[in-house]
Design a protein around this motif. Structure first.
Motif, PDB file in Angstrom:
ATOM      1  N   THR A   1      -3.698   3.827   1.522  1.00 43.31           N
ATOM      2  CA  THR A   1      -4.369   4.122   2.791  1.00 43.31           C
ATOM      3  C   THR A   1      -4.339   5.620   3.047  1.00 43.31           C
ATOM      4  O   THR A   1      -3.487   6.343   2.523  1.00 43.31           O
TER       5      THR A   1
ATOM      6  N   ASP B   1       0.959   4.651   1.641  1.00 43.76           N
ATOM      7  CA  ASP B   1       0.323   5.258   2.817  1.00 43.76           C
ATOM      8  C   ASP B   1       0.386   6.786   2.717  1.00 43.76           C
ATOM      9  O   ASP B   1       1.475   7.369   2.717  1.00 43.76           O
TER      10      ASP B   1
ATOM     11  N   ASN C   1       5.359  -4.213   4.844  1.00 41.87           N
ATOM     12  CA  ASN C   1       6.104  -3.882   6.072  1.00 41.87           C
ATOM     13  C   ASN C   1       6.714  -5.134   6.691  1.00 41.87           C
ATOM     14  O   ASN C   1       7.850  -5.109   7.190  1.00 41.87           O
TER      15      ASN C   1
ATOM     16  N   ILE D   1      -3.914   7.617   6.431  1.00 41.37           N
ATOM     17  CA  ILE D   1      -3.588   7.367   7.842  1.00 41.37           C
ATOM     18  C   ILE D   1      -3.570   8.689   8.596  1.00 41.37           C
ATOM     19  O   ILE D   1      -2.914   9.644   8.177  1.00 41.37           O
TER      20      ILE D   1
ATOM     21  N   ILE E   1      -6.515   4.080  10.375  1.00 33.69           N
ATOM     22  CA  ILE E   1      -6.166   3.761   8.981  1.00 33.69           C
ATOM     23  C   ILE E   1      -7.418   3.452   8.170  1.00 33.69           C
ATOM     24  O   ILE E   1      -8.222   2.593   8.564  1.00 33.69           O
TER      25      ILE E   1
ATOM     26  N   GLU F   1      -5.035  -8.629   3.998  1.00 36.41           N
ATOM     27  CA  GLU F   1      -5.261  -7.454   3.145  1.00 36.41           C
ATOM     28  C   GLU F   1      -5.259  -7.827   1.664  1.00 36.41           C
ATOM     29  O   GLU F   1      -5.213  -6.940   0.815  1.00 36.41           O
TER      30      GLU F   1
ATOM     31  N   THR G   1       2.649   3.340  13.554  1.00 33.96           N
ATOM     32  CA  THR G   1       2.405   2.563  12.329  1.00 33.96           C
ATOM     33  C   THR G   1       3.546   1.564  12.112  1.00 33.96           C
ATOM     34  O   THR G   1       4.714   1.929  12.218  1.00 33.96           O
ATOM     35  N   ALA G   2       3.184   0.331  11.800  1.00 34.63           N
ATOM     36  CA  ALA G   2       4.137  -0.755  11.476  1.00 34.63           C
ATOM     37  C   ALA G   2       4.837  -1.346  12.698  1.00 34.63           C
ATOM     38  O   ALA G   2       5.722  -2.193  12.543  1.00 34.63           O
TER      39      ALA G   2
ATOM     40  N   ASN H   1       0.835  -1.214   0.000  1.00 39.65           N
ATOM     41  CA  ASN H   1       0.000   0.000   0.000  1.00 39.65           C
ATOM     42  C   ASN H   1       0.859   1.250   0.000  1.00 39.65           C
ATOM     43  O   ASN H   1       1.896   1.277   0.667  1.00 39.65           O
TER      44      ASN H   1
ATOM     45  N   GLY I   1       4.004   1.229   2.412  1.00 42.37           N
ATOM     46  CA  GLY I   1       3.563   0.383   3.519  1.00 42.37           C
ATOM     47  C   GLY I   1       2.692  -0.749   3.044  1.00 42.37           C
ATOM     48  O   GLY I   1       2.872  -1.281   1.939  1.00 42.37           O
ATOM     49  N   GLY I   2       1.717  -1.073   3.862  1.00 44.69           N
ATOM     50  CA  GLY I   2       0.923  -2.286   3.655  1.00 44.69           C
ATOM     51  C   GLY I   2       1.429  -3.283   4.679  1.00 44.69           C
ATOM     52  O   GLY I   2       2.646  -3.413   4.854  1.00 44.69           O
ATOM     53  N   LYS I   3       0.515  -3.977   5.342  1.00 45.08           N
ATOM     54  CA  LYS I   3       0.972  -4.913   6.371  1.00 45.08           C
ATOM     55  C   LYS I   3       1.916  -5.944   5.756  1.00 45.08           C
ATOM     56  O   LYS I   3       2.921  -6.329   6.360  1.00 45.08           O
TER      57      LYS I   3
ATOM     58  N   ASP J   1       3.893  -4.936  12.594  1.00 50.58           N
ATOM     59  CA  ASP J   1       4.524  -5.585  11.433  1.00 50.58           C
ATOM     60  C   ASP J   1       6.008  -5.846  11.703  1.00 50.58           C
ATOM     61  O   ASP J   1       6.553  -6.873  11.289  1.00 50.58           O
TER      62      ASP J   1
ATOM     63  N   ALA K   1       5.818   3.946   7.734  1.00 53.56           N
ATOM     64  CA  ALA K   1       5.683   2.492   7.846  1.00 53.56           C
ATOM     65  C   ALA K   1       7.039   1.828   7.606  1.00 53.56           C
ATOM     66  O   ALA K   1       7.892   1.827   8.505  1.00 53.56           O
TER      67      ALA K   1
HETATM   68  O1  RIB Z   1       0.273  -2.079   9.804  1.00 56.45           O
HETATM   69  C1  RIB Z   1       0.450  -0.822   9.198  1.00 56.45           C
HETATM   70  C2  RIB Z   1      -0.018  -0.861   7.775  1.00 56.45           C
HETATM   71  O2  RIB Z   1      -1.404  -1.105   7.768  1.00 56.45           O
HETATM   72  C3  RIB Z   1       0.160   0.443   7.011  1.00 56.45           C
HETATM   73  O3  RIB Z   1       1.407   0.528   6.377  1.00 56.45           O
HETATM   74  C4  RIB Z   1      -1.032   0.443   6.073  1.00 56.45           C
HETATM   75  O4  RIB Z   1      -0.708   0.347   4.730  1.00 56.45           O
HETATM   76  C5  RIB Z   1      -1.950  -0.677   6.539  1.00 56.45           C
HETATM   77  O5  RIB Z   1      -1.925  -1.752   5.712  1.00 56.45           O
END
Ligand code: RIB
Length: 295
Positions: A92, A13, A43, A94, A104, A137, A241-242, A11, A38-40, A245, A281
């Motif tokens: 996202t 962010d 990350n 955020i 988010i 996701e 954030t993250a 993602n 980002g994106g879980k 992750d 992230a």
């Molecule tokens: O865990 C954080 C992530 O959650 C962010 O980077 C966002 O993209 C969402 O997926």
């Protein structure tokens, strides 16, 4: 040595600093805006790679996702199974408030175009004993779990975000659940961490559970009776954030290295304590040298 395949989201962010989370009906001016990768899924691949593991990321990027490939190279993430498709990628919005907490809003985009054909294509390259990391996701999650289980891969699930899409997944095929206390409550129906663990192990006796508890640290439990608790390393957070992750990526890197669980928990907690002291992230995730040096 086993390899890790992380089939997960990527993602962009759009991160806004705000005084407080915007309320229903309110228009609030933000105090700053930055864009991070980002994106879980991404990350967690970044955390694995920065922790020194060999990780293959599989997922789909859209028209706006070209920035991921050079950053994967920079971090050492294998990009063989990242596919670009037409249309919008995942992104996202955020909000980070003055207490460093986030909220988010997720648009799945290309992450939700993962189909059976792509899954088969990717999984063809992996075998029994390889680790498969998943979050919630991307689309076709239940199919990925079934196929990977048939192959004898070791499945690790971070059921985040916890929503109805998980209902079709056969959780008995999952070896490791890595989840926070909110997801633990949604998954088990219990509020107390010990009761959560008990309920999950009762239903899935072969599972190994890693439960992160915010300020109360993290716990590990499995059916052998093993139970470990790791307190947090207190820091001044600027952006959480993250953090989860980072914990997940470092935890799996420790499993790959056959480290004792208490040492893995300590390393993972230290890594995520560093992540929250920085903005963004994936860029906020520390390298293994940095983590080890500060332990
Ligand atoms: O865990 C954080 C992530 O959650 C962010 O980077 C966002 O993209 C969402 O997926």
């Amino acid at each position: 040595m086993s390899r890790v395949l992380n089939f997960g989201s990527l993602n962009v962010d759009y991160t806004y600093r705000v005084d407080h989370m915007t309320r229903e009906g309110e228009t609030q001016s933000s105090e700053g805006m930055e864009i991070f990768l980002g994106g879980k899924g991404f990350n967690q691949s970044a955390a694995l790679a920065k922790a020194g593991a060999e990780v293959y990321h599989a997922g789909m990027i859209g028209d706006d996702g070209d920035g991921f490939l050079p950053v994967c190279k920079e971090y050492g993430i294998r990009t063989d199974y990242i596919k670009k498709i037409e249309g919008k990628g995942g992104h996202t919005i955020i909000q980070i408030d003055k207490n460093a907490q986030n909220s988010i809003l997720l648009f799945g985009g290309s992450n939700r175009k993962v189909d059976r054909e792509f899954v088969d294509e990717v999984l063809d390259h992996f075998e029994k004993g390889d680790l498969l990391l998943l979050q919630n996701e991307i689309s076709s999650l239940h199919y990925i779990i079934d196929k990977a289980y048939e192959k004898g891969m070791v499945i690790i699930l971070n059921p985040s975000p916890f929503d109805h899409r998980l209902d079709s997944c056969d959780m008995s095929k999952v070896t490791y659940f890595i989840l926070n206390e909110i997801e633990g409550c949604q998954f088990s129906g219990k509020e107390d961490p010990d009761e959560m663990i008990h309920a999950i192990l009762e239903k899935y006796p072969k599972a190994k559970i890693v439960l992160t508890l915010g300020g109360d640290g993290a716990m590990y439990a499995d059916a052998s009776g093993a139970r470990f608790h790791q307190p947090v390393f207190p820091v001044k957070a600027v952006d959480t954030t993250a953090a989860g992750d980072t914990f997940t990526g470092y935890f799996i890197a420790g499993i790959l290295e056959n480290m004792p669980i208490p040492d893995i928990l300590r390393m993972s907690a230290k890594a995520s304590s560093i992540t929250v002291t920085r903005k963004g992230a994936s860029p906020s995730i520390p390298s293994q040298e940095e983590v080890m040096a500060s332990l």
